[in-house]
Design a protein around this motif. Sequence first.
Motif, PDB file in Angstrom:
ATOM      1  N   ARG A  40     -16.633 -96.132  -0.708  1.00  0.00           N
ATOM      2  CA  ARG A  40     -15.325 -95.618  -1.149  1.00  0.00           C
ATOM      3  C   ARG A  40     -14.223 -96.059  -0.186  1.00  0.00           C
ATOM      4  O   ARG A  40     -13.128 -96.428  -0.609  1.00  0.00           O
ATOM      5  CB  ARG A  40     -15.365 -94.101  -1.283  1.00  0.00           C
ATOM      6  CG  ARG A  40     -16.141 -93.629  -2.499  1.00  0.00           C
ATOM      7  CD  ARG A  40     -15.945 -92.154  -2.821  1.00  0.00           C
ATOM      8  NE  ARG A  40     -15.817 -91.275  -1.675  1.00  0.00           N
ATOM      9  CZ  ARG A  40     -16.829 -90.717  -1.006  1.00  0.00           C
ATOM     10  NH1 ARG A  40     -18.075 -90.925  -1.388  1.00  0.00           N
ATOM     11  NH2 ARG A  40     -16.615 -89.929   0.021  1.00  0.00           N
ATOM     12  N   GLU A  41     -14.515 -96.046   1.116  1.00  0.00           N
ATOM     13  CA  GLU A  41     -13.543 -96.499   2.103  1.00  0.00           C
ATOM     14  C   GLU A  41     -13.243 -97.992   1.920  1.00  0.00           C
ATOM     15  O   GLU A  41     -12.092 -98.412   2.031  1.00  0.00           O
ATOM     16  CB  GLU A  41     -14.045 -96.234   3.522  1.00  0.00           C
ATOM     17  CG  GLU A  41     -14.014 -94.773   3.892  1.00  0.00           C
ATOM     18  CD  GLU A  41     -14.652 -94.489   5.244  1.00  0.00           C
ATOM     19  OE1 GLU A  41     -15.272 -95.415   5.843  1.00  0.00           O
ATOM     20  OE2 GLU A  41     -14.532 -93.341   5.703  1.00  0.00           O
ATOM     21  N   GLY A  44     -10.905 -98.266  -0.990  1.00  0.00           N
ATOM     22  CA  GLY A  44      -9.605 -97.724  -0.617  1.00  0.00           C
ATOM     23  C   GLY A  44      -8.839 -98.658   0.305  1.00  0.00           C
ATOM     24  O   GLY A  44      -7.623 -98.837   0.145  1.00  0.00           O
ATOM     25  N   ASN A  45      -9.533 -99.275   1.250  1.00  0.00           N
ATOM     26  CA  ASN A  45      -8.885-100.219   2.169  1.00  0.00           C
ATOM     27  C   ASN A  45      -8.367-101.460   1.452  1.00  0.00           C
ATOM     28  O   ASN A  45      -7.528-102.170   1.988  1.00  0.00           O
ATOM     29  CB  ASN A  45      -9.849-100.636   3.281  1.00  0.00           C
ATOM     30  CG  ASN A  45     -10.128 -99.509   4.246  1.00  0.00           C
ATOM     31  OD1 ASN A  45      -9.362 -98.551   4.348  1.00  0.00           O
ATOM     32  ND2 ASN A  45     -11.244 -99.600   4.954  1.00  0.00           N
ATOM     33  N   GLY A  47      -6.955-101.177  -1.489  1.00  0.00           N
ATOM     34  CA  GLY A  47      -5.900-100.697  -2.377  1.00  0.00           C
ATOM     35  C   GLY A  47      -6.356-100.387  -3.790  1.00  0.00           C
ATOM     36  O   GLY A  47      -5.530-100.324  -4.698  1.00  0.00           O
ATOM     37  N   SER A  49      -7.340 -97.923  -6.465  1.00  0.00           N
ATOM     38  CA  SER A  49      -7.100 -96.496  -6.677  1.00  0.00           C
ATOM     39  C   SER A  49      -8.302 -95.821  -7.338  1.00  0.00           C
ATOM     40  O   SER A  49      -9.136 -96.472  -7.977  1.00  0.00           O
ATOM     41  CB  SER A  49      -5.874 -96.301  -7.563  1.00  0.00           C
ATOM     42  OG  SER A  49      -6.157 -96.735  -8.884  1.00  0.00           O
ATOM     43  N   GLU A  50      -8.343 -94.509  -7.187  1.00  0.00           N
ATOM     44  CA  GLU A  50      -9.369 -93.718  -7.868  1.00  0.00           C
ATOM     45  C   GLU A  50      -9.278 -93.913  -9.379  1.00  0.00           C
ATOM     46  O   GLU A  50     -10.289 -93.980 -10.060  1.00  0.00           O
ATOM     47  CB  GLU A  50      -9.228 -92.227  -7.521  1.00  0.00           C
ATOM     48  CG  GLU A  50      -9.759 -91.858  -6.166  1.00  0.00           C
ATOM     49  CD  GLU A  50     -11.265 -92.055  -6.040  1.00  0.00           C
ATOM     50  OE1 GLU A  50     -12.009 -91.783  -7.014  1.00  0.00           O
ATOM     51  OE2 GLU A  50     -11.690 -92.508  -4.972  1.00  0.00           O
TER      52      GLU A  50
END
Length: 127
Positions: A40-41, A44-45, A47, A49-50
Amino acid sequence: MVLFSGENEGDSNRKEELLQTNEIVAQIFQNELKRTTRAREYLGNRGISEESIEGFRVGFAPLSERFLSECRRRNLPPQKLDELALVRRAGEARRAYFHSRIMFPIFTPTGGISGFGGRVLGDTVPK
């Protein structure tokens, strides 16, 4: 499922079973992503999105033993996993083809999942 030229009803049923198997595998990968902080990181890193993760049904392939255990728990026939190239033979044993990877489902025009692509985390090759 649409029957294509030269297909018979048996082919259509087999394809539907394979699509259903891929759907269950996608759920396994999605559930694994929810429990894997590192993956997940990583997303996220970059960019992502969920909303995109959910919309595109991005997942994570766990280690081989965990994946195969989850497939057994969900009663997925090993032959179907072989046919879909999700596992490979290693002597008498089976091993997951994808492991420790971000997984991207490949969708059919009708929204079924025809296969998967994966991106390894870190500097491991191939990406």
